[in-house]
Design an enzyme around this catalytic site. Structure first.
Site, short mmCIF file in Angstrom:
data_model
loop_
_atom_site.label_atom_id
_atom_site.label_comp_id
_atom_site.label_asym_id
_atom_site.label_seq_id
_atom_site.Cartn_x
_atom_site.Cartn_y
_atom_site.Cartn_z
N GLY A 103 -5.05 -2.45 -10.78
CA GLY A 103 -4.47 -2.37 -9.45
C GLY A 103 -4.41 -0.99 -8.85
N GLU A 104 -4.23 0.04 -9.68
CA GLU A 104 -3.97 1.37 -9.13
C GLU A 104 -5.03 2.41 -9.43
OE1 GLU A 104 0.71 2.04 -9.22
OE2 GLU A 104 0.04 0.76 -10.86
N PHE A 128 2.10 -2.55 -2.83
CA PHE A 128 1.75 -1.17 -3.13
C PHE A 128 2.95 -0.32 -3.54
CE2 PHE A 128 -0.85 -2.87 0.35
CZ PHE A 128 -2.04 -3.06 -0.35
N GLY A 179 -1.49 -10.51 -3.29
CA GLY A 179 -2.84 -10.41 -2.75
C GLY A 179 -3.88 -10.04 -3.78
#
Length: 743
Positions: free
Chosen positions: A709-710, A231, A458
């Site tokens: 992802g974000e 992250f 992940g």
């Protein structure tokens, strides 16, 4: 592809690596925000049985200070801070490591660390973000963060607009709490260093450690095959990594350090707090005339990254007059760092809350207001969007969620003592493109080996690249093996900016095309080959080989072609393995990225639909339903994409309702350095989260990939706050939405 290994406990993370003669290290943290160390009493710690060394600035080996940040070498961003750990008596934040204890067991190291006594000459420090906001200065535009931007005269347009909302929004500091805490295992063999590390950028880590310890780059190997969440927090090389390597050099032993949750909070940067102003001016029919979005975030005096809160506000709404400005204020605190969707995660809270407030002021449905102001081109500079179909995302989401059943008035929907509210918000993120080196090896038995030092944090990264390679070469998924997470492999991109999958896939597709050309060249040498005289454009990959497009039964398997040519295997690489080749590839990638940015706005978008229930007696908030519909380009793997988007939504719900790093403004010390006091959502806090996507390819990218992802976290906090307002009539402009702000 890694599911069986992870569920069986066979996937090894950093702390799972055991090496001979392993010692263990623990940190000692400063308890003042700024000053100079005047005394270090290590006698009690050294007297503990099993302690091997107590390292301080008095006896630690010398290191090369961190390199100055350079736009030409982004790896200089690796340290996250300019502090020369244990090579200085200076203290720059409350929690900075000032000593390291090395012992024969983790418990012994931690016990002895508590016995180290440090005294300081305390100096005045700035540790109160609220008090420091008046000293903020506008941010100058850089390679990574845009500065002030304007089109038209937003202030004048705001002053003359028939309908205006103009409010202040705040978001707190937030800390990284990845499932896997930061850990490092360091082994020296002469001047050769091997490091096991949970990292989002093994190349940055290798380069930084080679410089700090004065060894050749080729003598440093960093391995990170599995990372338990990143992250943004595992992209820089923080103190724990450097000091583990230092301890291994000083003691001549392999050393492992696993940070506690408190260690992570005190030494690993997180998200900065922000204060933002969003002002919107509109005609009475809802047409925007002005959009102002300014914000202040903090950085540390010895490093840190600002939060570009206006990133999405440049692109989302078709206002003719726009003003965006980012400012920073400098504090004597732990340097801030990137955290999932930097800027946009907290910037969308302010912008999308303000849009909802405008909808209330106009008496207009918030979905209709957003669609009325949906731009055809970028509102700030007129560039085209590479693809954008936010209207379709909202239409699909509204139908699936049953948005038409929502009654518009606050406090108009209830279920017993629960007040029910529904809210929406737009998701937005700008994915990046980064260079990648890839090798692809095809064997005569039909198997394929893909090698690239990308990162599995992940997200199913290896699964996606397995699918890309199998599709490009026309072989079964089971025939493809992907190696990753090791600096001895070709250099991969950072796992950040929602760009890793697309960046690696671009290079992988290039390598697969070159591989097919090489195989075809071998086939052409045989007079009996049905591929003789054919061009690659006339062929299709499938059934483990190359076949003619006009006659699908005419072709050969790769195994036949290689065996006939006397080759056991054939391998291609996207870029030369030399430093010059890497530099040229980086330059080409950077030039292409900037060229694309001049031509297109390449973004991923989405629509969040949220239902909350608020106990009218206690103020307890429960998220009861969630649907996110996203326009993210082509989806390689629905299972992993859905997981990523759902995970972002979970993280956003945490930011909306509970997450807050509490810092004592008098001392700069974090007072909730652990999961007992820093509250992240658990399963009982979450509803069933439904995720959908348009799955339409972006026409400007290979395979139509963008990134997922974000974007999932962006807009989430606003959707929750908007739903809470609909349920209660209370507008919360300061995150998190806690009980005291509703009662």
């Amino acid at each position: 592809m890694d599911g069986p290994a992870k569920t069986a406990g066979l996937a090894r993370y950093t702390a799972d690596h055991h090496v001979p003669d392993l010692a263990h290290a623990a940190l000692v943290h400063a308890t003042v925000a700024r000053g100079r160390i005047t005394g270090l009493d290590t006698a009690d710690a050294e007297a503990v049985g099993g302690v091997l060394a107590v390292l301080t600035h008095h006896n630690a080996p010398r290191m090369t200070p961190p390199a100055p940040v350079s736009a030409l070498d982004l790896s200089t961003l690796a340290p996250g801070t300019t502090v020369d750990y244990l090579n200085t008596d200076r203290v720059h934040w409350n929690g900075q490591p000032v000593a390291v204890v090395v012992a024969d067991s983790p418990d012994t190291a931690r016990q002895a660390a508590r016995l180290v006594r440090v005294t300081y000459e305390v100096e005045p420090a700035v540790t109160d973000f609220a008090a420091a906001q008046d000293d903020a200065v506008p941010l100058r535009g850089t390679l990574l963060v845009l500065g002030e931007e304007r089109t038209g005269d937003a202030e004048r347009a705001l002053a003359t607009a028939p309908v205006v909302v103009d409010h202040r929004y705040t978001t707190p500091a937030q800390s990284h709490h990845a499932m896997e805490p930061h850990a490092t295992v360091a082994v020296w063999n002469g001047d050769r260093l091997t490091v096991h590390e949970g990292s989002q950028d093994v190349d940055w880590a290798r380069r930084h450690l080679a410089r700090r310890f004065g060894v050749p780059l080729a003598g440093v190997r960093v391995l990170s095959p599995h990372v338990g969440g990143g992250f943004g927090g595992k992209a820089p090389v923080w103190a724990g990594t450097v000091l583990t390597v230092l301890a291994a050099r000083a003691t001549g032993r392999a050393v492992r350090m696993v940070l506690s949750r408190e260690d992570v909070i005190r030494t690993v940067g997180g998200r900065t707090p922000t204060v933002q102003r969003v002002a919107l001016g509109a005609q009475r029919d809802g047409t925007l005339t002005a959009l102002l979005h300014t914000g202040v975030s903090q950085v540390g005096r010895v490093g840190g990254t600002p939060e570009p809160v206006g990133s999405q506000s440049r692109h989302l709404y078709a206002a003719p007059h726009i003003w965006i400005r980012h400012s920073t204020t400098t504090l004597d605190v732990l340097p801030t760092a990137h955290m999932r969707a930097p800027g946009e995660a907290v910037g969308t809270f302010a912008l999308e809350s303000a849009v909802d407030e405008l909808a209330v002021a106009l008496g207009m449905d918030p979905v209709e207001l957003r669609m009325r102001n949906e731009p055809d081109r970028d509102p700030l500079d007129g560039k085209r969007f590479s693809r954008r179909d936010l209207r379709a995302a909202y239409a699909r989401g509204a139908e699936r969620f049953g948005w038409a059943e929502r009654t518009p008035s606050p406090r108009s929907m209830r279920d017993g003592h629960w007040l029910v509210g529904r809210g929406v918000a737009t998701a937005f993120h700008l994915p990046v493109r980064l260079p990648a080196d890839v090798t692809v090896r095809l064997r005569a038995d039909g198997t394929v080996l893909v090698r690239c030092a990308f990162h599995e944090i992940g997200v199913g990264a290896a699964t996606a690249q397995t699918q890309v390679a199998a599709d490009a070469l026309g072989v079964p998924v089971e025939a493809v093996t992907v190696e990753h997470g090791d600096t001895e492999l070709p250099v991969g991109p950072q796992a950040g900016g929602s760009g890793q999958t697309a960046s690696v896939a671009t290079a992988l597709l290039e390598a697969c095309e070159e591989l097919k050309r090489s195989v075809l060249a071998l086939a052409r040498r045989s007079p009996s080959s049905p591929l003789r005289g054919r061009r690659l454009s006339e062929l299709r990959a499938g059934r483990g080989g190359l076949y003619r497009a006009d006659a699908p039964d005419r072709g050969e398997t790769y195994g036949v072609i290689l065996t006939r040519a006397g080759r056991a295997e054939i391998e291609v690489r996207t870029a030369a393995g030399t430093r010059l080749g890497r530099t040229l590839q980086q330059a080409r990638a950077a030039a292409g990225w900037f060229r694309d940015r001049r031509r297109w706005v390449r973004a991923v978008t989405g629509a969040h639909f949220c239902e909350v229930r608020v106990d009218e007696h206690t103020g307890e908030v429960r998220v009861s339903r969630w649907l996110g519909v996203f326009d993210v380009g082509r989806v390689v793997n629905p299972k992993t994409a859905t997981s990523q988007l759902r995970g972002g939504i979970v993280m956003g719900i945490g930011a909306a309702l509970s997450e807050e790093t509490l810092v004592d403004p008098r001392t700069g010390r974090t007072v909730n350095p652990g999961l007992a006091e820093y509250h992240v959502p658990v399963q009982a806090d979450l509803p069933r989260i439904e995720v959908d996507y348009l799955d339409e390819p972006d026409p400007t990218t290979p395979l139509g990939l963008l990134g997922v992802g974000e974007v999932g976290i962006t807009g989430v906090a606003a959707a929750v706050a908007n739903a809470v307002h609909h349920a209660t009539g209370v507008r919360v402009r300061d995150l998190p939405v806690t009980l005291d702000r509703l009662l």
